[in-house]
Scaffold this active site. Structure first.
Site, PDB file in Angstrom:
ATOM      1  N   GLY A 126       2.922  -4.117  10.662  1.00 21.51           N
ATOM      2  CA  GLY A 126       2.187  -4.364   9.497  1.00 21.51           C
ATOM      3  C   GLY A 126       1.982  -3.199   8.745  1.00 21.51           C
ATOM      4  O   GLY A 126       3.162  -2.526   8.534  1.00 21.51           O
ATOM      5  N   VAL A 127       0.847  -2.718   8.380  1.00 17.91           N
ATOM      6  CA  VAL A 127       0.656  -1.663   7.418  1.00 17.91           C
ATOM      7  C   VAL A 127       1.105  -0.324   7.951  1.00 17.91           C
ATOM      8  O   VAL A 127       1.478   0.536   7.590  1.00 17.91           O
ATOM      9  CB  VAL A 127      -0.888  -1.653   7.030  1.00 17.91           C
ATOM     10  CG1 VAL A 127      -1.302  -0.274   6.265  1.00 17.91           C
ATOM     11  CG2 VAL A 127      -1.274  -2.838   6.367  1.00 17.91           C
ATOM     12  N   ASP A 128       0.673  -0.244   9.305  1.00 18.89           N
ATOM     13  CA  ASP A 128       0.984   0.996  10.080  1.00 18.89           C
ATOM     14  C   ASP A 128       2.477   1.313  10.207  1.00 18.89           C
ATOM     15  O   ASP A 128       3.024   2.173   9.749  1.00 18.89           O
ATOM     16  CB  ASP A 128       0.484   0.641  11.711  1.00 18.89           C
ATOM     17  CG  ASP A 128       0.408   1.906  12.295  1.00 18.89           C
ATOM     18  OD1 ASP A 128       0.452   3.277  11.882  1.00 18.89           O
ATOM     19  OD2 ASP A 128      -0.255   1.762  13.712  1.00 18.89           O
ATOM     20  N   TYR A 131      -4.773  -8.006  14.319  1.00 24.08           N
ATOM     21  CA  TYR A 131      -6.159  -7.987  14.833  1.00 24.08           C
ATOM     22  C   TYR A 131      -7.068  -9.123  14.414  1.00 24.08           C
ATOM     23  O   TYR A 131      -8.048  -9.343  15.131  1.00 24.08           O
ATOM     24  CB  TYR A 131      -6.776  -6.723  14.603  1.00 24.08           C
ATOM     25  CG  TYR A 131      -6.295  -5.529  15.155  1.00 24.08           C
ATOM     26  CD1 TYR A 131      -5.425  -5.504  16.094  1.00 24.08           C
ATOM     27  CD2 TYR A 131      -6.954  -4.256  15.115  1.00 24.08           C
ATOM     28  CE1 TYR A 131      -4.916  -4.358  16.836  1.00 24.08           C
ATOM     29  CE2 TYR A 131      -6.418  -2.961  15.770  1.00 24.08           C
ATOM     30  CZ  TYR A 131      -5.535  -3.252  16.427  1.00 24.08           C
ATOM     31  OH  TYR A 131      -4.998  -1.914  17.347  1.00 24.08           O
ATOM     32  N   ILE A 134       0.672  -1.144   0.127  1.00 24.35           N
ATOM     33  CA  ILE A 134       0.008  -0.094  -0.116  1.00 24.35           C
ATOM     34  C   ILE A 134       0.815   1.157   0.139  1.00 24.35           C
ATOM     35  O   ILE A 134       0.597   2.343  -0.531  1.00 24.35           O
ATOM     36  CB  ILE A 134      -1.119   0.072   1.203  1.00 24.35           C
ATOM     37  CG1 ILE A 134      -1.991   0.964   0.956  1.00 24.35           C
ATOM     38  CG2 ILE A 134      -0.479   0.242   2.475  1.00 24.35           C
ATOM     39  CD1 ILE A 134      -3.242   0.599   1.337  1.00 24.35           C
ATOM     40  N   SER A 160      -7.891  -4.876   9.881  1.00 29.39           N
ATOM     41  CA  SER A 160      -8.176  -6.000  10.873  1.00 29.39           C
ATOM     42  C   SER A 160      -7.694  -7.449  10.639  1.00 29.39           C
ATOM     43  O   SER A 160      -7.714  -8.140  11.672  1.00 29.39           O
ATOM     44  CB  SER A 160      -9.541  -5.966  11.366  1.00 29.39           C
ATOM     45  OG  SER A 160      -9.990  -4.880  12.200  1.00 29.39           O
ATOM     46  N   THR A 161      -7.064  -7.743   9.655  1.00 24.94           N
ATOM     47  CA  THR A 161      -7.136  -9.267   9.282  1.00 24.94           C
ATOM     48  C   THR A 161      -5.460  -9.672   9.432  1.00 24.94           C
ATOM     49  O   THR A 161      -5.396 -10.944   9.086  1.00 24.94           O
ATOM     50  CB  THR A 161      -7.398  -9.501   7.830  1.00 24.94           C
ATOM     51  OG1 THR A 161      -6.545  -8.924   6.883  1.00 24.94           O
ATOM     52  CG2 THR A 161      -8.949  -9.428   7.636  1.00 24.94           C
TER      53      THR A 161
HETATM   54  N1  AR6 Z   1       0.663  -3.236   2.131  1.00 26.27           N
HETATM   55  C1  AR6 Z   1      -0.649  -3.786   2.141  1.00 26.27           C
HETATM   56  N2  AR6 Z   1      -0.929  -4.771   3.021  1.00 26.27           N
HETATM   57  C2  AR6 Z   1      -0.090  -4.869   4.107  1.00 26.27           C
HETATM   58  C3  AR6 Z   1       1.221  -4.595   4.360  1.00 26.27           C
HETATM   59  C4  AR6 Z   1       1.420  -3.293   3.101  1.00 26.27           C
HETATM   60  N3  AR6 Z   1       2.658  -2.715   3.447  1.00 26.27           N
HETATM   61  N4  AR6 Z   1       1.746  -4.823   5.272  1.00 26.27           N
HETATM   62  C5  AR6 Z   1       1.003  -5.517   5.981  1.00 26.27           C
HETATM   63  N5  AR6 Z   1      -0.204  -5.837   5.112  1.00 26.27           N
HETATM   64  P1  AR6 Z   1      -2.346  -5.176   9.825  1.00 26.27           P
HETATM   65  P2  AR6 Z   1      -4.677  -5.002  11.554  1.00 26.27           P
HETATM   66  C6  AR6 Z   1      -1.402  -6.546   5.227  1.00 26.27           C
HETATM   67  O1  AR6 Z   1      -1.722  -6.028  11.226  1.00 26.27           O
HETATM   68  O2  AR6 Z   1      -4.908  -6.248  11.656  1.00 26.27           O
HETATM   69  C7  AR6 Z   1      -0.657  -2.502  13.733  1.00 26.27           C
HETATM   70  O3  AR6 Z   1       0.571  -2.984  14.786  1.00 26.27           O
HETATM   71  C8  AR6 Z   1      -1.209  -7.916   6.391  1.00 26.27           C
HETATM   72  O4  AR6 Z   1      -0.717  -8.914   5.664  1.00 26.27           O
HETATM   73  O5  AR6 Z   1      -1.333  -4.151   9.326  1.00 26.27           O
HETATM   74  O6  AR6 Z   1      -5.693  -4.173  11.375  1.00 26.27           O
HETATM   75  C9  AR6 Z   1      -1.336  -1.335  14.268  1.00 26.27           C
HETATM   76  O7  AR6 Z   1      -0.502  -0.487  15.072  1.00 26.27           O
HETATM   77  C10 AR6 Z   1      -2.831  -8.066   6.611  1.00 26.27           C
HETATM   78  O8  AR6 Z   1      -3.452  -8.668   5.702  1.00 26.27           O
HETATM   79  O9  AR6 Z   1      -3.352  -4.487  10.609  1.00 26.27           O
HETATM   80  C11 AR6 Z   1      -2.494  -1.956  15.061  1.00 26.27           C
HETATM   81  O10 AR6 Z   1      -2.175  -2.158  16.436  1.00 26.27           O
HETATM   82  C12 AR6 Z   1      -3.174  -6.532   6.443  1.00 26.27           C
HETATM   83  O11 AR6 Z   1      -2.506  -5.892   5.914  1.00 26.27           O
HETATM   84  C13 AR6 Z   1      -2.703  -3.386  14.415  1.00 26.27           C
HETATM   85  O12 AR6 Z   1      -1.411  -3.724  13.711  1.00 26.27           O
HETATM   86  C14 AR6 Z   1      -3.751  -5.973   8.158  1.00 26.27           C
HETATM   87  O13 AR6 Z   1      -2.749  -6.266   8.797  1.00 26.27           O
HETATM   88  C15 AR6 Z   1      -3.536  -3.406  13.316  1.00 26.27           C
HETATM   89  O14 AR6 Z   1      -3.975  -4.772  13.063  1.00 26.27           O
END
Ligand code: AR6
Length: 181
Positions: free
Chosen positions: A38-40, A129, A17, A125-126
């Protein structure tokens, strides 16, 4: 895969992303807006410190689950980052579906209010979370499709899915929704 909703398009792609050229990209944040993995983590690393500085200054109280806030995008190609907080999955008994739908809805509202013609979402969230991706995909897509049917904008909503299983789950959910239409 893509579908047209009137003059709008919903796209499902695999990718990172942080590399999207949409007007806004959506961050899967936590309610402290404190950064994370993750994304954050990827967004703050790629976008640089100005995103966190603006977040701290404008939203010191954080962001409730199901709500969203907006900042600039620092060094990213996108213009804005919309930070939203999806629910932690805890078995489906704590209004997780409603909160997940609200996270997508509030993000889309902010995108439109800020004149964004295109917005890119991760699968909220996947990851950390633990929301089951098959369920999350259905809620995500239903929320986005009904928003576009009512509001006719943003013109492009792109789901940027990080891996093949997540992409496959969104493709299956979209096929199911189209079959039932
Ligand atoms: N681009 C697109 N998708 C991604 C990327 C990327 N660069 N990196 C990971 N994903 P998550 P949540 C996918 O954990 O479940 C954080 O620590 C990943 O494989 O990023 O909403 C925050 O600070 C998965 O399919 O988000 C919160 O504490 C999806 O993005 C918590 O994690 C979401 O994974 C939020 O958890």
């Amino acid at each position: 895969m893509e579908v047209k909703i009137g003059t709008c398009t919903v796209e499902l792609v695999t990718g990172d992303i942080t590399r999207q050229d949409s007007d806004a990209i959506v961050n899967a944040a936590n309610s402290r807006l404190g950064g994370g993995w993750g994304v954050d983590g990827a967004i703050h690393r790629a976008g640089g410190p100005s995103i966190m500085a603006e977040t701290r200054q404008k939203y010191p109280q954080g962001c409730l689950t199901g709500d969203a806030v907006i900042t600039g995008a620092g060094d990213l190609v996108a213009q804005y980052v919309i930070h939203t907080v999806g629910p932690v999955w805890s078995g489906g008994q704590r209004n997780e579906e409603e909160k997940l739908a609200s996270a997508y809805q509030r993000s889309l509202e902010l995108a439109v209010e800020n004149g964004c013609g295109s917005v890119a979402f991760p699968s909220l969230s996947t990851g950390a979370y633990r929301y089951p991706v098959d369920l999350a995909a259905g809620t995500a897509l239903n929320t986005v499709l009904s928003f576009l049917e009512k509001n006719h904008q943003p013109k492009v909503v792109r789901f940027v899915l990080f891996d093949d299983p997540t992409h496959a789950a969104y493709v299956a959910a979209l096929r199911k929704i189209k079959t039932n239409c």
